[in-house]
Scaffold this motif. Sequence first.
Motif, PDB file in Angstrom:
ATOM      1  N   ALA A  68       0.359  -2.048  10.354  1.00  0.00           N
ATOM      2  CA  ALA A  68       0.005  -3.164   9.462  1.00  0.00           C
ATOM      3  C   ALA A  68      -1.221  -2.811   8.626  1.00  0.00           C
ATOM      4  CB  ALA A  68      -0.248  -4.434  10.286  1.00  0.00           C
ATOM      5  N   ASP A  69      -2.197  -2.151   9.228  1.00  0.00           N
ATOM      6  CA  ASP A  69      -3.387  -1.731   8.472  1.00  0.00           C
ATOM      7  C   ASP A  69      -3.006  -0.718   7.395  1.00  0.00           C
ATOM      8  OD1 ASP A  69      -4.941  -3.339  10.036  1.00  0.00           O
ATOM      9  OD2 ASP A  69      -5.683  -1.727  11.332  1.00  0.00           O
TER      10      ASP A  69
ATOM     11  N   PRO B 283       5.908  -1.766   0.234  1.00  0.00           N
ATOM     12  CA  PRO B 283       5.288  -2.082  -1.066  1.00  0.00           C
ATOM     13  C   PRO B 283       5.806  -1.267  -2.245  1.00  0.00           C
ATOM     14  CG  PRO B 283       3.620  -1.865   0.644  1.00  0.00           C
ATOM     15  CD  PRO B 283       4.897  -1.385   1.242  1.00  0.00           C
TER      16      PRO B 283
ATOM     17  N   ILE C   3      -0.111  -0.361   5.877  1.00  0.00           N
ATOM     18  CA  ILE C   3       0.621  -1.054   4.819  1.00  0.00           C
ATOM     19  C   ILE C   3      -0.345  -1.847   3.941  1.00  0.00           C
ATOM     20  CG2 ILE C   3       2.201  -2.977   4.398  1.00  0.00           C
ATOM     21  CD1 ILE C   3       3.711  -0.477   4.915  1.00  0.00           C
ATOM     22  N   SER C   4      -1.344  -2.449   4.544  1.00  0.00           N
ATOM     23  CA  SER C   4      -2.342  -3.206   3.781  1.00  0.00           C
ATOM     24  C   SER C   4      -3.084  -2.295   2.803  1.00  0.00           C
ATOM     25  CB  SER C   4      -3.322  -3.884   4.738  1.00  0.00           C
ATOM     26  OG  SER C   4      -4.332  -4.578   4.028  1.00  0.00           O
ATOM     27  N   ARG C   5      -3.458  -1.109   3.263  1.00  0.00           N
ATOM     28  CA  ARG C   5      -4.137  -0.169   2.362  1.00  0.00           C
ATOM     29  C   ARG C   5      -3.207   0.296   1.244  1.00  0.00           C
ATOM     30  NH1 ARG C   5      -5.957   1.764   7.277  1.00  0.00           N
ATOM     31  NH2 ARG C   5      -4.480   3.499   7.218  1.00  0.00           N
TER      32      ARG C   5
ATOM     33  N   ARG D 288      -0.765  -1.440  -0.095  1.00  0.00           N
ATOM     34  CA  ARG D 288      -0.644  -2.539  -1.058  1.00  0.00           C
ATOM     35  C   ARG D 288      -1.869  -2.610  -1.968  1.00  0.00           C
ATOM     36  NH1 ARG D 288       3.632  -5.794   0.290  1.00  0.00           N
ATOM     37  NH2 ARG D 288       4.207  -5.871   2.505  1.00  0.00           N
ATOM     38  N   SER D 289      -3.028  -2.314  -1.405  1.00  0.00           N
ATOM     39  CA  SER D 289      -4.266  -2.419  -2.189  1.00  0.00           C
ATOM     40  C   SER D 289      -4.538  -1.182  -3.037  1.00  0.00           C
ATOM     41  CB  SER D 289      -5.445  -2.657  -1.248  1.00  0.00           C
ATOM     42  OG  SER D 289      -5.653  -1.529  -0.411  1.00  0.00           O
TER      43      SER D 289
END
Length: 584
Positions: free
Chosen positions: A155-156, A235, A158-160, A162-163
Motif C-alpha cells: 500500500a505504501d 495507477p 502504491i501510494s508513492r 500515485r504521487s
Amino acid sequence: MDIEVSSGVNGAVPKLQDPPAREKHESRRRRVLLAAGLVALVLLAFFVLGRESASTAWEIASAKLITAINDRGFMDGASHGQSAAAGNATEGTAADELLGGLLAPGMDRRSCRSRYELFRYFKHFPYAPSPYLLSKLRAYESLHRRCAPGTPLYADAISRLRSGHSAAGGEETCSYIVWLPYDGLGNRMLSMASGFLYALLTGRVFLAAVPRDSADLFCEPFPNTTWLLPVDDFPVANLFGLGANPDVSYTTLLNNNKISAIFSDVGGGGESNATAAPAYVYLSLGWQLTDRLFFCGEHQRAIARVGWVLLYSDLYFAPSLYGVSGEFRDELRRLFPAKEAAGHLLLRYLLHPGNHVWGLATRYYHAYLAPASRRVGVQIRMFGFGSVPADDMYGQILACSRQEKILPETSDDGSSAAATAGETKNSTAILIASLYADYYERLRSRYYEHATSAAAAGGGGGWVGVFQPTHEEVQETGKLEHNRKALAEIYLLSFSDELLTSGISTFGYVSASIAGVRPTILLTAFGHKVPDPPCRRAVSMEPCNLTPPSADVKCRSKEGVDGEDVARHVRTCEDKDGGVKFFD
C-alpha cells in the motif's frame, strides 16, 4: 472442455524393471570418481587462486556433487523419472515432490494439484538445485510475503507511485518488477522466468499482470501470498496497451533527461550526475529491444533507484544478464553452477499449470502415452519467413530422425506396427504438437502400414502409436481455451524421454527446458530452402535469447565483467545465428 483426441494405438501399462546390479555398481563408481575430482579442483583453487576464489569454487563443486549423488545427472540417467514417467502409481517421498528442495512445502494441494504431482511425470532430473539457489528462493518467498498486494508495504509503494515519487530510502520499502504479457504462450513463459530471475538478482518483488486470456493457466507460485497484480486498481493506465515504444520507456526517459545513468557506485561520486528518479520505468525488451541499454551496468544503477519497473518482453533474456556486471555474473555462477540448468530450474520452480490444464494433460497422458515404454515428443512449428511445402517439411523430419536415430525405423513387410497392446517392452508413443494435422496423419500412416524395423531406436519390435491432442490451425493467443490447450501440450511434451523440436520456437524451448532434455532441433528453412543438415542435437538445453543486445551497444561501465568468462558461457545458439544461450 477436454482436448480433442486423435490416436494411433492403445496398450497396457508396462512394468518397468530396476536397473541391473552391474549398472548400479558402475553408477556408484562414477559418482565416487566425480566426487574425488571435485575435491581436488577445490584444493587446487585454494592454493592457486586464494581463499575467496576457493570458496566460490567449493559452492559450485558442492552443487555439482549433490547432483551426482542424487543420481540425477545426464551421465547416470534418472531411474526415478523412468518409473514416474511410465505412469506407475509410485509413492514418492517429500524430497521427490519438492524437486530436491526447489519447491517450498506446505502449499494447498487442492488448489494446485500439479505442484506436488509433476515429479511423477518427469522422466529427467538432470540437475539438483544449488544450496545457494535454495537459500535465495526461501529468502525471496519471505520478501514476497512482506511486500505482496494486500500488505501495508505494498500500500505504501502504491501510494508513492500515485504521487509520482520513487522508492524511499528506508528499510521498510519494497521495489517491484511487474511482468506484462507479450506475444504467444512460449514467449510469455520465458519472459516470466527471465523477469523472476532479474527480481532475484536485484531484490525486487515479482508481480504478474495476468490478462483474461491467461486467467487460470498457472498456480500461485509463492507460499501464503499472491503474485497477481491488482490491475484494476493499478495507477498506471492502459497497462496492457502501452506497446513497444511508450513515452515512459527507459530510453525515452533517458533521452528526455528524466533519468540518467550512474557511472560509479554509490559512495564513489557517481550520484552527482544523477537526476531524480521517476516513480516507474517501462522496460521494452521485446524483439525490437527498444531499451537495450538495460544491459549496461551504469543503466542498471539508475534503474535500481526506481521503485516500479514494468517489464514488456517476449524474450528469454537471462543469458544476457551474465555480462551486465561482475555482481550479476557472480550471483548467476552461485545460483546456477551448471549454466544450462538456469531455465530448467526457474521454470520448474515458478510455473505450475492450474487444475484445469493439469486435468487436460494428465487425462490425455494416462489414456494414450503412459502405456508405452518410450515416449518421443515431436513439436513442429513453421514460420512464414522459413516456410517450405509440407512434403519437404515431412522429409526433413524423417531425415533428421534417421540422422539422430529418434523415431523407430520401418520395414517393408506390410505388417502393422500397431501390434498387440501387451507388447510394451519396446513400445513407442510419438506425441505430435503442431497447429496442423498433416504431419500426424503422415506419421500415423507410416507406422500403420509398415512394421518397425529391428534397428528401431530404443530397441527392436514392439508397437508404435502416434498421437496428436489438438490441431488448432491458427494460433489464437488472445483466447483462454486456446492457451489452456497449448499449455497442456507443453507439459505433455515435457513428459517425453526424447524431444524433436523446431528451431527458434519458444514453444519448443519451454518444453525442453521443463523436461530437462537436450532436444534435437529441426533447423529453420531460411530462404525457404530445406537446411542441410536437417537438424542439430542441442549441446545445451537452455532456451535461446533470440534478440540479445548487439555489439553496437556501447556500455561505459563493465565493472567486474570477465570477457573471456562471458564468451565461454554465453555463446551462439545451435539454431539461430545472432542468438545467444548459456553453455557450460
